[in-house]
Enzyme design. Structure first.
Site, mmCIF file in Angstrom:
data_model
loop_
_atom_site.group_PDB
_atom_site.id
_atom_site.type_symbol
_atom_site.label_atom_id
_atom_site.label_comp_id
_atom_site.label_asym_id
_atom_site.label_seq_id
_atom_site.Cartn_x
_atom_site.Cartn_y
_atom_site.Cartn_z
ATOM 1 N N HIS A 252 63.383 36.687 10.210
ATOM 2 C CA HIS A 252 62.988 37.821 9.361
ATOM 3 C C HIS A 252 64.327 38.599 9.189
ATOM 4 O O HIS A 252 65.327 38.646 9.588
ATOM 5 C CB HIS A 252 61.804 38.368 10.145
ATOM 6 C CG HIS A 252 60.610 37.684 10.018
ATOM 7 N ND1 HIS A 252 59.616 38.161 10.732
ATOM 8 C CD2 HIS A 252 60.330 36.397 9.783
ATOM 9 C CE1 HIS A 252 58.635 37.187 10.614
ATOM 10 N NE2 HIS A 252 59.103 36.216 10.219
ATOM 11 N N GLU B 212 64.826 41.701 9.677
ATOM 12 C CA GLU B 212 65.422 42.491 10.817
ATOM 13 C C GLU B 212 66.400 41.632 11.732
ATOM 14 O O GLU B 212 67.371 42.094 12.142
ATOM 15 C CB GLU B 212 64.365 43.082 11.718
ATOM 16 C CG GLU B 212 63.397 44.048 11.009
ATOM 17 C CD GLU B 212 62.274 43.272 10.388
ATOM 18 O OE1 GLU B 212 61.219 43.764 10.532
ATOM 19 O OE2 GLU B 212 62.083 42.086 9.887
ATOM 20 N N CYS C 126 57.298 42.941 12.312
ATOM 21 C CA CYS C 126 56.077 42.370 12.846
ATOM 22 C C CYS C 126 56.003 42.521 14.398
ATOM 23 O O CYS C 126 57.031 42.540 15.284
ATOM 24 C CB CYS C 126 56.128 40.798 12.676
ATOM 25 S SG CYS C 126 57.482 39.900 13.261
ATOM 26 N N CYS D 289 59.731 40.849 15.726
ATOM 27 C CA CYS D 289 60.852 41.533 15.315
ATOM 28 C C CYS D 289 60.930 43.016 16.005
ATOM 29 O O CYS D 289 61.942 43.395 16.379
ATOM 30 C CB CYS D 289 60.770 41.841 13.629
ATOM 31 S SG CYS D 289 61.271 40.284 12.863
#
Length: 186
Positions: free
Chosen positions: A61, A63, A89, A98
């Site tokens: 993702h 991040e 998330c 994350c």
């Protein structure tokens, strides 16, 4: 590092850095489905030290991309401020949460554009960050961040996909009947 990462951000409003995260998120359009488009910027000591965006479904993702970029370029995210277009998330899917990675990295503050409507997240990412002592601000450029993920938001909140219809621009439709009485138009 790239020139835009070397600029001082000491007096830059949150909206300017979130706009950069939005620009990054747009790079993932058409490749992240069924996941949302997400962009991320990490700032430390008044400098942008890393950026990332979610590139493909099933991959890291935004991040994580940004944290990895910071590390690759010799920076630590400990004490940094992270700008992200969507709430991090907090569940295990094809990738780890994350929110846990941000906590482990020692990020001090997270600025979020949109809350995540996914029932598996929906406020839980924010709660997890706050429980870990991370300062969280929400709603920076929310309308623009929401717009990035109309389809994802619609699917998460209603179970129905977002559909875009493009009307015939010339306004003319050619129709004909076959021998069985079926009408075909184009």
């Amino acid at each position: 590092m790239q020139n835009h990462l070397e600029k001082s951000t000491k007096k830059v409003p949150h909206a300017v850095l979130m706009q950069r995260a939005i620009e990054l998120a747009k790079r993932g359009q058409n490749t992240t489905t069924p996941n949302p488009n997400v962009g991320c910027v990490i700032v430390k000591d008044g400098q942008v030290i890393a950026e990332g965006f979610h590139q493909r479904a099933g991959q890291a993702h935004a991040e994580i991309e940004a944290l990895n970029s910071a590390k690759k370029n010799g920076y630590s995210a400990r004490g940094a401020t992270l700008y992200v277009t969507l709430e991090p998330c907090s569940h295990v899917g094809k990738t780890p949460p994350c929110a846990d990675a941000l906590i482990a990295a020692g990020v001090a503050e997270v600025i979020i554009g949109s809350p995540d409507p996914n029932p598996q997240v929906s406020g839980q990412g924010v709660a997890k960050l706050r429980q870990a002592g991370i300062t969280v601000s929400e709603g920076v450029l929310r309308r623009q961040c929401d717009e990035l993920n109309r389809g994802f938001f619609k699917r998460m909140t209603t179970g129905i996909p977002w559909v875009t219809v493009k009307p015939e621009t010339a306004g003319k439709v050619l129709c004909r009947d076959d021998q069985l009485g079926h009408r075909y138009c184009r």
